[in-house]
Design an enzyme around this catalytic site. Structure first.
Site: not given
Ligand code: TYD
Length: 135
Positions: A51
């Site tokens: 992303h």
């Molecule tokens: P995700 O964006 O999929 O992780 P990555 O970018 O490492 O692949 O995030 C994983 C999960 O955590 C998703 O359900 C969103 C949640 N999340 C939060 O609740 N707060 C946050 O600050 C972040 C970064 C993610």
């Protein structure tokens, strides 16, 4: 051209008791920190991220172990190996990023400028490419 990278060496304070690394807003981190999160327990074959953020600035440090972060602002991808608790990588807005090659002990700590907001995410690579085309 490739994506430019902001990789900073943090100040390492050490003595016979061990090591300490500060990360201070205005000195090491160029934005107010409203949120921090950390990623751990990611297996070496796993790739995550996929992303870009529309506005939120972030800075990442592997406080333990290592991982590689691929960053692409649309002008070409750049891979950065984060493997030291004193190396801080800036992740600007509108930079597509993916994290991979995690060591089993990796703890990736991320400082973020804003509270978590799903609408700040661009998770569709085709949309990202459209938005960065011609920049
Ligand atoms: P995700 O964006 O999929 O992780 P990555 O970018 O490492 O692949 O995030 C994983 C999960 O955590 C998703 O359900 C969103 C949640 N999340 C939060 O609740 N707060 C946050 O600050 C972040 C970064 C993610």
């Amino acid at each position: 051209m490739t994506t430019s990278v902001d990789l900073r060496d943090l100040r390492v304070r050490g003595d016979e008791r061990g090591w300490l690394v500060p990360a201070e807003v205005g000195v090491d981190v160029p934005f107010e920190i409203r949120r921090a999160y950390w990623v751990f327990g990611t297996e070496s074959g796993v790739r995550r991220g996929f992303h870009a953020h529309r506005a939120c600035r972030q800075a990442a440090v592997c406080v333990r172990g290592g991982c590689t972060i691929m960053m692409d602002d649309g002008s070409g991808a750049y891979d950065v190996r984060l493997d030291s608790p004193s190396k801080l990588l800036g992740i600007p807005p509108m930079v597509w990023h993916e994290m991979y090659d995690f060591t089993p002990d990796c703890v990736l700590l991320v400082f973020a400028e804003f509270a978590y907001d799903e609408s700040d995410y661009i998770r569709d690579r085709a949309e990202f490419d459209r938005l960065t085309e011609g920049l």
